[in-house]
Design an enzyme around this catalytic site. Structure first.
Site, PDB file in Angstrom:
ATOM      1  N   GLY A 275       0.845  -1.186   0.000  1.00 46.31           N
ATOM      2  CA  GLY A 275       0.000   0.000   0.000  1.00 46.31           C
ATOM      3  C   GLY A 275       0.877   1.232   0.000  1.00 46.31           C
ATOM      4  O   GLY A 275       1.171   1.835  -1.038  1.00 46.31           O
ATOM      5  N   CYS A 342     -10.604  22.102  16.872  1.00 39.68           N
ATOM      6  CA  CYS A 342     -10.610  22.366  18.308  1.00 39.68           C
ATOM      7  C   CYS A 342     -10.206  21.133  19.096  1.00 39.68           C
ATOM      8  O   CYS A 342     -11.028  20.494  19.764  1.00 39.68           O
ATOM      9  CB  CYS A 342     -11.974  22.890  18.721  1.00 39.68           C
ATOM     10  SG  CYS A 342     -12.356  24.391  17.817  1.00 39.68           S
ATOM     11  N   TYR A 371      -2.669   6.774   3.383  1.00 38.01           N
ATOM     12  CA  TYR A 371      -3.365   7.004   4.653  1.00 38.01           C
ATOM     13  C   TYR A 371      -3.536   8.499   4.916  1.00 38.01           C
ATOM     14  O   TYR A 371      -3.421   8.977   6.040  1.00 38.01           O
ATOM     15  CB  TYR A 371      -2.632   6.283   5.812  1.00 38.01           C
ATOM     16  CG  TYR A 371      -2.408   4.823   5.473  1.00 38.01           C
ATOM     17  CD1 TYR A 371      -3.474   3.939   5.444  1.00 38.01           C
ATOM     18  CD2 TYR A 371      -1.152   4.329   5.113  1.00 38.01           C
ATOM     19  CE1 TYR A 371      -3.295   2.602   5.079  1.00 38.01           C
ATOM     20  CE2 TYR A 371      -0.959   3.011   4.745  1.00 38.01           C
ATOM     21  CZ  TYR A 371      -2.037   2.151   4.736  1.00 38.01           C
ATOM     22  OH  TYR A 371      -1.862   0.843   4.361  1.00 38.01           O
TER      23      TYR A 371
HETATM   24  C1  LIG Z   1      -3.018  -2.204   5.485  1.00 39.73           C
HETATM   25  C2  LIG Z   1      -2.774  -3.538   4.887  1.00 39.73           C
HETATM   26  C3  LIG Z   1      -1.873  -3.688   3.838  1.00 39.73           C
HETATM   27  C4  LIG Z   1      -1.027  -2.559   3.302  1.00 39.73           C
HETATM   28  O1  LIG Z   1      -0.091  -2.136   4.223  1.00 39.73           O
HETATM   29  P1  LIG Z   1       1.042  -1.080   3.785  1.00 39.73           P
HETATM   30  O2  LIG Z   1       1.828  -0.912   5.004  1.00 39.73           O
HETATM   31  O3  LIG Z   1       0.349   0.153   3.352  1.00 39.73           O
HETATM   32  O4  LIG Z   1       1.812  -1.722   2.688  1.00 39.73           O
HETATM   33  C5  LIG Z   1      -1.758  -4.934   3.253  1.00 39.73           C
HETATM   34  N1  LIG Z   1      -2.490  -5.987   3.707  1.00 39.73           N
HETATM   35  C6  LIG Z   1      -3.352  -5.886   4.725  1.00 39.73           C
HETATM   36  C7  LIG Z   1      -4.126  -7.058   5.152  1.00 39.73           C
HETATM   37  C8  LIG Z   1      -3.525  -4.655   5.349  1.00 39.73           C
HETATM   38  O5  LIG Z   1      -4.371  -4.551   6.369  1.00 39.73           O
END
Ligand SMILES: *Cc1c(COP(=O)(O)O)cnc(C)c1O
Length: 418
Positions: A275, A342, A371
């Site tokens: 991600g 706030c 994120y």
């Molecule tokens: C959040 C998540 C990812 C991605 O994580 P990154 O750190 O953004 O690469 C992959 N697999 C699962 C199951 C996740 O919850």
């Protein structure tokens, strides 16, 4: 490597001055670089070119349709954690047979939607979920393809809020329970075992926890084989870290080499769920300075983006580099960069040394592509910011700024109050 660079003292996104976009869309706004997204995906994917693999982008990191479409065109699959993400992934043109469904709280409705779509596999996280999935598949007259998420009990050495593969975490099943789950699944006519899954955490800056997790999953696969349970996919999750400040995460090539070596001659398709590493440094948040304020003990730079726009500093004490969009000679000051919300927790940076900008000047909050917008909210009744995608010398608003009407859309005053 990303395409946000200074030219003659002015920040550009690819070929477009950030200031120009700010003039057009107002502030604050998220800004993504198409060239960076594309490059990050290609570097990651190509690192695994020597083995059968599938890169399922973790949609929760940044789920804008345009971002998903761009990655889909590069060949990405998707790792989803909700029906909403399934909807987005399909809308963006990600083929269902490249979608894996993770998450501890899948509902029957979400399972139905994913089964109807024909996804690659469900990453099952509990016995209760497995039972329900079997019932839902039975009612649809089909078989649900599953992997069970094994919790390998490996310390990812990252922030406690983003560790997921420790015994005490809510994710996955411990090895012994997972083995029991595979035995049950093997006997179930409405489940088809296709893989093993794990995901140990996020923003990892070392390779060793990944290799350790892979080693444990390999051992686990051998135990499954002894019981005549075969899997085609080994899903190692995501979690590779990026540079926010002074971290030194391994480049994808090194990460891939270590995993490929550890895999050895295991005949399996490796699934990866990156991600952050794909989108994190492909996005920034642009905000405008509203006020400078000194108290007897502190100096504050008050900007027009807050924790409702970018939650990571408040939520994880995360560090984001902050740079003026136009570089000028300025005295440096140590300031807290805070938003209009706030809450005392509403800050983008604390005790940060910055060349002190004047009200009206633009700041770029770097590494905000992952994120970022996805965690934004309407807290304090603030319309959420737009998302803009740069492509060469063009830019496109890929999600427009919310307005006040949008804030109350869906709310009703009941008759008895009329
Ligand atoms: C959040 C998540 C990812 C991605 O994580 P990154 O750190 O953004 O690469 C992959 N697999 C699962 C199951 C996740 O919850």
């Amino acid at each position: 490597m990303h395409h946000f660079q200074f030219r003659n003292g002015e920040l550009y996104a690819e070929e477009v001055p950030v200031r120009k976009i700010a003039r057009r869309v107002g502030t604050p706004f998220y800004l993504y670089s198409a060239a960076t997204l594309k490059r990050h995906f290609q570097v990651f994917d190509q690192a695994f070119a020597s083995i059968p693999h599938l890169v399922c982008y973790s949609v929760k990191a940044n789920s804008n349709l345009a971002v998903l479409r761009l990655l889909a065109k590069e060949g990405a699959g998707a790792d989803i954690v909700s029906g909403g993400e399934l909807y987005r992934a399909l809308k963006a043109g990600i083929p269902p047979q490249k979608i894996v469904f993770s998450g501890v709280g899948k509902t029957a409705r979400e399972m139905r939607e994913a089964l109807r779509a024909g996804i690659l596999m469900f990453n099952v996280e509990s016995l209760g979920e497995m039972k329900l999935l079997s019932r839902v598949a039975k009612r649809l007259g089909t078989k649900a393809p599953i992997a069970i998420r094994v919790n390998p009990d490996v310390d990812p050495k990252t922030h406690p809020y983003i560790s997921t593969g420790l015994k005490k975490n809510k994710f996955g099943l411990d090895v012994e329970t997972a083995l029991e789950a595979y035995r049950l699944a093997q006997e179930d006519p409405h489940l088809e075992i296709v893989g093993v899954d794990c995901h140990i955490g996020s923003q990892l800056t070392q390779i060793s926890p990944f290799v350790e997790a892979l080693r444990r999953i390999k051992d686990f696969i051998r135990r499954l084989e002894k019981e005549n349970i075969r899997v085609r996919y080994l899903d190692l999750g995501g979690g590779l870290g990026i540079v926010y400040g002074d971290e030194a995460p391994p480049p994808p090539k090194e990460y891939a080499s270590a995993l490929i070596k550890e895999l050895g001659d295991l005949e399996i398709t490796l699934v990866l769920e990156p991600g952050r590493v794909l989108v994190g440094n492909a996005g920034i948040l642009v905000t405008k300075v509203l006020y400078y304020k000194e108290t007897p003990t502190k100096k504050f730079l008050i900007v027009d983006a807050g924790m409702n726009d970018l939650l990571r500093p408040a939520f994880y004490q995360a560090y984001h580099e902050i740079v003026p969009v136009i570089q000028k000679e300025r005295p440096e000051e140590v300031v807290d960069v805070v938003g209009p919300i706030c809450e005392t927790g509403d800050f983008l940076a604390q005790e940060r040394r910055l060349p002190l900008p004047k009200p009206g000047e633009l700041l770029a909050v770097m590494s905000a592509g992952a994120y970022g917008f996805v965690m934004s909210s309407n807290y304090n009744s603030r319309p959420r910011p737009p998302e803009v995608l740069v492509h060469g010398d063009e830019f496109y608003v890929v999600r427009k700024r919310e307005n006040y009407a949008r804030l109350i859309a869906g709310e009703r005053i009941p008759d008895f109050l009329r």
